[in-house]
Design a protein around this motif. Structure first.
Motif, PDB file in Angstrom:
ATOM      1  N   PHE A 251      -1.882  34.858 -74.390  1.00 27.21           N
ATOM      2  CA  PHE A 251      -1.069  35.930 -73.100  1.00 27.21           C
ATOM      3  C   PHE A 251      -0.878  37.064 -73.705  1.00 27.21           C
ATOM      4  O   PHE A 251      -1.201  38.273 -73.006  1.00 27.21           O
TER       5      PHE A 251
ATOM      6  N   LEU B 155       1.485  34.849 -59.533  1.00 23.11           N
ATOM      7  CA  LEU B 155       1.550  34.130 -61.028  1.00 23.11           C
ATOM      8  C   LEU B 155       3.003  34.396 -61.945  1.00 23.11           C
ATOM      9  O   LEU B 155       3.689  33.538 -61.777  1.00 23.11           O
ATOM     10  N   ASP B 156       4.381  35.789 -61.101  1.00 21.99           N
ATOM     11  CA  ASP B 156       4.504  35.584 -61.849  1.00 21.99           C
ATOM     12  C   ASP B 156       5.932  35.154 -61.206  1.00 21.99           C
ATOM     13  O   ASP B 156       6.774  34.763 -61.740  1.00 21.99           O
TER      14      ASP B 156
ATOM     15  N   ARG C  42      -2.551  29.756 -65.604  1.00 21.73           N
ATOM     16  CA  ARG C  42      -3.012  31.560 -66.074  1.00 21.73           C
ATOM     17  C   ARG C  42      -4.420  31.688 -65.547  1.00 21.73           C
ATOM     18  O   ARG C  42      -5.273  31.614 -65.520  1.00 21.73           O
TER      19      ARG C  42
ATOM     20  N   LEU D  69      -6.738  33.638 -64.059  1.00 14.35           N
ATOM     21  CA  LEU D  69      -7.517  34.768 -64.263  1.00 14.35           C
ATOM     22  C   LEU D  69      -9.272  35.004 -64.703  1.00 14.35           C
ATOM     23  O   LEU D  69      -9.882  35.869 -63.847  1.00 14.35           O
TER      24      LEU D  69
ATOM     25  N   VAL E 270       5.365  31.409 -61.808  1.00 10.43           N
ATOM     26  CA  VAL E 270       5.501  31.626 -63.645  1.00 10.43           C
ATOM     27  C   VAL E 270       7.688  31.044 -63.434  1.00 10.43           C
ATOM     28  O   VAL E 270       7.983  30.597 -64.481  1.00 10.43           O
TER      29      VAL E 270
ATOM     30  N   THR F 245      -6.547  38.697 -73.538  1.00 10.00           N
ATOM     31  CA  THR F 245      -7.473  38.468 -72.638  1.00 10.00           C
ATOM     32  C   THR F 245      -8.569  36.617 -73.184  1.00 10.00           C
ATOM     33  O   THR F 245      -9.347  37.787 -74.120  1.00 10.00           O
TER      34      THR F 245
ATOM     35  N   GLY G 160       0.546  38.242 -63.959  1.00 11.00           N
ATOM     36  CA  GLY G 160      -0.252  37.540 -64.819  1.00 11.00           C
ATOM     37  C   GLY G 160       0.890  36.405 -65.664  1.00 11.00           C
ATOM     38  O   GLY G 160       0.096  35.267 -66.241  1.00 11.00           O
ATOM     39  N   GLY G 161       1.526  36.438 -64.852  1.00 14.12           N
ATOM     40  CA  GLY G 161       2.664  35.341 -66.413  1.00 14.12           C
ATOM     41  C   GLY G 161       3.953  35.311 -67.179  1.00 14.12           C
ATOM     42  O   GLY G 161       3.949  35.024 -67.724  1.00 14.12           O
ATOM     43  N   ARG G 162       2.539  36.849 -68.017  1.00 13.07           N
ATOM     44  CA  ARG G 162       3.239  37.192 -69.267  1.00 13.07           C
ATOM     45  C   ARG G 162       4.420  36.646 -69.222  1.00 13.07           C
ATOM     46  O   ARG G 162       4.704  37.378 -70.985  1.00 13.07           O
TER      47      ARG G 162
END
Lengths: 728, 728
Positions: free
Chosen positions: B667, B78-79, B174, B178, B82, B670, B608-610
């Motif tokens: 973000f 995901l990173d 996301r 998740l 993103v 959860t 997770g695309g944070r």
């Protein structure tokens, strides 16, 4: 302000205070006044103190002094205890500051000679001898300024230490209260901004989610409904019932010995009871009540079925799980399924529970902007009033005043009080407006409303009263001279800023002597009560309403106190003689608030001391303002080490941040460890459902019970066992 | 910068790019280079594309273009998806802006005549024709400026719309990732800052609390230990094992036909293998390994028993409950029992897990202050280098350069590149320092470290590169003139600001042609790999290490891109010709990053695309900077309606606040609804325990498995089934 005006102001304030004190100890012994001076004790079933008729005039002082914090919490709730703690904290800060500032700085100032040599001739009439006690009397860049710099650090460090300890103390007290008592709000989660249910009803939607998540702990939900119509009908019905009781009482009293059949009261049905056909009030009311009851029942059913909104109260049988759920983000988009701990049933603002999220956010911005405008533009009328209320101007505008002004004593009194009075009256108009605006923000609990209003009011006070008076006074004085000697602005500012201190001293004295005198003696409520009792009240209920004092008005008390804190903090170093007066204000306040908390005000709800973080933040805001003021003034004094003051505001911000990080969470949410202890008696689910059912949706046959219960309830501290029963 | 230098810069950049592109399509067909150009595919077991030897040179372009977001997420995580979305968002913003700015503003500028008439003679050599395309060429207070004002609004609104949609899109993606995958961190809560246990052990303390709260969902806890000593032993053992394998491989290769017994490798035991007795490497290593294994086992036991720290991982069997616990405040004082979702096992910064809260807070302040100082004082060397690298100055300082400068072409090239090169080299030194400082802050996960570093680096870039170059360039140019005609500062600023645009255009061109050319062709890793393979690597493992590319360096990539965003946003309206170049930069970046994500970089962990909220906030920061720049420049142009630009920065701040309120929570934590869905296959508790046991505490007999597994693991996306087994 010249010295005689200054002394007159203080003396008259003090004289009024003595009179009010005398009145209090005299009036509070008369048994017909007990409901005014001991309403809390009476409503809690304790009655006035036993020795009330024979006691010394100082007994109230001793009682207020000796009461323990536990007694205060038991009688008046945590909110009152926190308010007293706030006064205590301020008192400590000012006391420790005075301990250094008064004995060190005042002698340094008074033995200097800036005013007599450098700035202006000592014959200047507007210049009082009192001003010589301030930093203004120190010449530029003298080494004596070092003492003032140390004082600035002293003031800041003392504030940090006191606030740190108080925060910890209040958290401790709150912990004990919260973990010991099972309150209905601890079992209830408010869920707002539910998305439209995909299938099934609202309550099925909420049930499905929480039952899956916590099958054991989740009980049921109460969907919030639009209460507008039911509430209107309910109010109408209630007032009719009161009218009926009143009429019956009037009828009963009319049955004298001479006329045992009595006179049945009558009224006209038309506009305001002035026109229309005359009817028998008792019969007419009974009939109307019957009609309305049917209507209300129908409306209640319709509301529950058809007026459901997008929010609900979810009821759990486990405090810890409810606390967890109330702190958790449920949906990915935070505008949906927002959870929070439910407000206490008594303080819910029902109309605000179901506002959509984004509109509410923009509304909030709009209202902040509006308040910003109000704060900025109130300056204009205030400076206008200030200019008007100088006697010279009044004489020109209202010529007949001239004859009054000729009387020497009156002239001095007027000159001393007029500006302060104008300021005070002006400020009295504001809180209701700010409360109204805060309500529009969509806040869901009354205690939060009070905090929001107090916050706005504080900033108003700082900008308009404190900065307004300081700057306009300073600049105005400076401008007067500048036309004669342009280019001397800085030295004129130097001369003009500290003398504002004496204005503020008289302002503080007025507030504390007259304000607290009135507060203690309760002259206004007393008079109103006796008038009402004599001419209006017929039933027991009406008499009770006439004396019931309601809770403390924190939203006006706290900002008023905070203004004094700001003034005291800003002048503590520049003109330390402000300190003794501010200390007297808070000492008197402390003792009188304790007295009123123990005997007078009846709290409707308890926010659990959530006002404290707000108060702490405002004290720190006042400190930052004072630190910046000092930085400015030290620079005006051309003190080369002024830069040493730079770390102070930064330290205050860091202190505020750290306190916030460490302690604020416990006020924002309920920490799990507090509510994971076992409880002896758990409230039943039925009682929780009852508590979170709005009164106007209560079935009519329960009204009577509910009302009776409401009387009973106000005598008990616990609020868990509300007698209102669930509809269907 | 004169026009010929400008064109030369662009042309050389482009030429280099073409060469690199050619090199890429040629080199990537050779099978010995596959591990450099397709490492991700190889490690995922896919191998290079099938038609790799016969494919057209543009095949990679098509593949990168056509890959769906799902493919990217599956392969690269995901990173990476993103990051590509970020490039896409910027591309859209700049594209839509160019759509208005280029065709409308450029003609308006070029048909004006401010430069030719008002400001200076057209013969001024430092003034390029390119500068005429900017707002600088519009005379003061012309009605044409209205078009530029509309463009400022256009730019802002386009940014809001694109970012809003992107945020929603990324949250959606996301959510899907998740909720579908059960990751170990979803079942694990990191509990930090435990108070000393009153009785019993740490794990009993944690067990007691959570077992009471969630008897069904709580499983067990792993107390964090000080790993320093075990880790040291483990590293030593590991390197010995590698040495042994290397020696065995060397020995094996030495067994040629001529010499079937081979040569046993030997080494000296002393300092750096240069002095001391010669020993047989294989025997010596085996012996040492034996010793160390025993030592490590003892140390592991001791660590687990005696080195327990004040934090633990609490493991649950229910994702929703774990999510709730990780979001809840447990203790009243927030510095105790702090809970948060555990980081992914691979990205834990073990040394930072047990920092005490308050010291960490102050450390953070200290580091922010230090970074602030670095940002401010880097200005000094940068301006020094800028001054040095002008050719005229270099000639004076390094006389031999004169002969080089005489060559006409070289002179132009140097003049075009020197300042940019100096800037780029200078910046390369910084990220490691910032990463190191961020680590000192006590951040517990690598992805967070990357975000913290990227944030610091962004502000560094804005202050030093963007503001530094703009202001020092502008002010320097202005100062040169001011000595001749003092009092004309404003009109000189007017003339000097837009020409900085051409400096930035060449800077962008250099970055995108040369930077992305090198990125795609991977010349440097290729050369290093071949050298290592030829001269150093003996075992399979060593060869793998030589080509394994690691993950994207987001902490340098993102701030570099953000700098271009800032430049583009600031000059989009003032000098719209920046836009096409910025668009080319991001278009090229978009396609090349997709290629690298699909084929090259191997992610170690997935946050997770944070990174997205961080990127969004920085884009908005760039927008605010650009809006304030425009406000300033419009005022310089004495445009009376400049005040109409005031609402823009406020609107941006409100937009940022609203986005933050609505989207950021998802973000930060959860959301429960994501993890309350049922899972097909739940990870076993044993696998969770394994995942959260640090490698250096793994029993030695599991090492081999663990290492084998690590190879296997990198071929699978899921990280749940780590093969490391629990101690004891």
């Amino acid at each position: 302000m010249d010295t005689s005006a200054f002394v007159t102001s203080l003396a008259t304030s003090f004289a009024i205070f003595i009179v009010l004190l005398f009145l209090y100890s005299w009036l509070s012994r008369t048994s017909s006044n007990f409901v005014i001076y001991y309403p809390l004790r009476i409503s809690r079933g304790l009655g006035p103190p036993e020795d009330v008729k024979s006691r010394s005039p100082w007994a109230w002082l001793r009682e207020a002094w000796q009461a323990s914090e536990k007694e205060i919490i038991d009688l008046a709730g945590l909110d009152a205890a926190v308010y007293i703690n706030f006064l205590d904290a301020v008192l400590q800060i000012l006391g420790y500051s005075a301990f250094f500032c008064v004995p060190v700085l005042v002698p340094l100032a008074v033995t200097s000679d800036n005013y007599s040599t450098a700035v202006r001739a000592p014959t200047d009439p507007a210049f009082g001898g009192f001003d010589k006690l301030s930093m203004g009397n120190i010449a530029k860049n003298k080494s004596r300024i070092w003492a003032f710099l140390i004082a600035a650090y002293w003031l800041s460090i003392v504030t940090y230490i006191v606030l740190w300890q108080k925060y910890k103390h209040i958290i401790n007290v709150r912990d004990q209260v919260l973990s010991a008592n099972a309150r209905p709000e601890q079992f209830t989660v408010l869920v707002q901004n539910l998305p439209p249910p995909t299938n099934g009803t609202r309550s099925e939607q909420v049930d499905a989610f929480f039952r899956k998540l916590h099958p054991d702990a989740y009980e049921k939900c109460l969907v919030v409904t639009k209460l507008h119509k039911s509430s209107k009908l309910w109010t109408k019905l209630d007032s009719l019932k009161r009218k009926l009781k009143h009429a019956e009482a009037v009828f009963g009293q009319s049955k004298t010995k001479d006329k045992p059949e009595g006179i049945r009261p009558q009224h006209k049905t038309g506009f305001l009871g002035l026109v229309g056909a005359k009817v028998d009030t008792i019969d007419n009311s009974k009939e109307k009540i019957k009609d309305l009851s049917v209507k209300l029942q129908a409306e209640q059913k319709r509301t529950i079925a058809e007026e459901q909104e997008a929010s609900a109260f979810a009821i759990f049988n486990n405090r810890a799980v409810a606390a967890e759920v109330s702190q958790s983000a449920i949906a990915t988009i935070a505008s949906k399924w927002r959870t929070s701990q439910a407000p206490e049933p008594e303080e819910i603002v029902w109309g605000n529970l179901s506002m959509p999220y984004l509109p509410q956010l923009f509304r909030k911005f709009g209202i902040y902007f509006l308040v910003f405008l109000i704060i900025i533009f109130y300056m204009i009328p205030i400076s206008f009033v200030s200019a008007l209320t100088s006697l010279d101007n009044l004489e020109k505008l209202v010529p007949f005043i001239k004859s009054i002004v000729k009387i020497k004593v009156l002239n001095t009194v007027l000159q001393a009080y007029l500006p302060q009075l104008a300021l005070i009256i002006f400020l009295a108009l504001l809180p209701s407006l700010l409360m109204f605006l805060s309500k529009l923000e969509g806040i869901v609990s009354h205690s939060h409303l009070v905090r929001a209003t107090a916050g706005k009011y504080f900033y108003f006070n700082v900008v308009n009263v404190f900065l307004g008076v300081t700057i306009s006074g300073t600049v105005f004085n400076a401008l007067k001279k500048i036309t004669k000697q342009p280019g001397q602005i800085v030295s004129l500012l130097d001369a003009s800023l500290p003398p504002q201190a004496s204005f503020f001293i008289t302002y503080i004295a007025l507030l504390f002597f007259v304000g607290y005198g009135l507060e203690l003696s309760r002259l206004v409520p007393l008079i109103i009560f006796h008038i009402k009792k004599r001419f209006l009240c017929k039933t027991e209920e009406e008499i009770r309403d006439a004396w019931a004092p309601g809770p403390f008005n924190y939203h006006t008390h706290v900002p008023a106190d905070m203004l004094i804190v700001t003034i005291a903090a800003c002048y503590a170093v520049l003109a330390p003689m402000v300190l003794p007066f501010a200390i007297m204000y808070f000492a008197l306040g402390w003792i009188i608030v304790r007295n009123q908390a123990l005997k007078v005000y009846i709290p409707k709800y308890d926010s659990g001391g959530r006002m404290w973080p707000h108060m702490q933040a405002r004290i720190l805001a006042a400190l930052v303002i004072s630190q910046i003021t000092m930085l400015g003034y030290f620079s005006v004094k051309k003190f080369v080490f002024s830069f040493l003051l730079f770390p102070l505001p930064i330290a205050t911000l860091i202190f505020a941040y750290v306190c916030n990080k460490l302690f604020y969470t416990a006020f924002r949410v309920t920490p799990i460890s507090l509510v994971s202890t076992d409880l002896k008696d758990m409230p039943s689910v039925a009682s929780l459902v009852e508590a979170y059912t709005p009164t106007c949706l209560t079935p009519e046959d329960k009204f009577e019970d509910a009302e009776k219960f409401e009387d009973a309830r106000s005598t008990a501290t616990s609020r868990t066992s509300s007698g209102i029963t669930s509809p269907a």
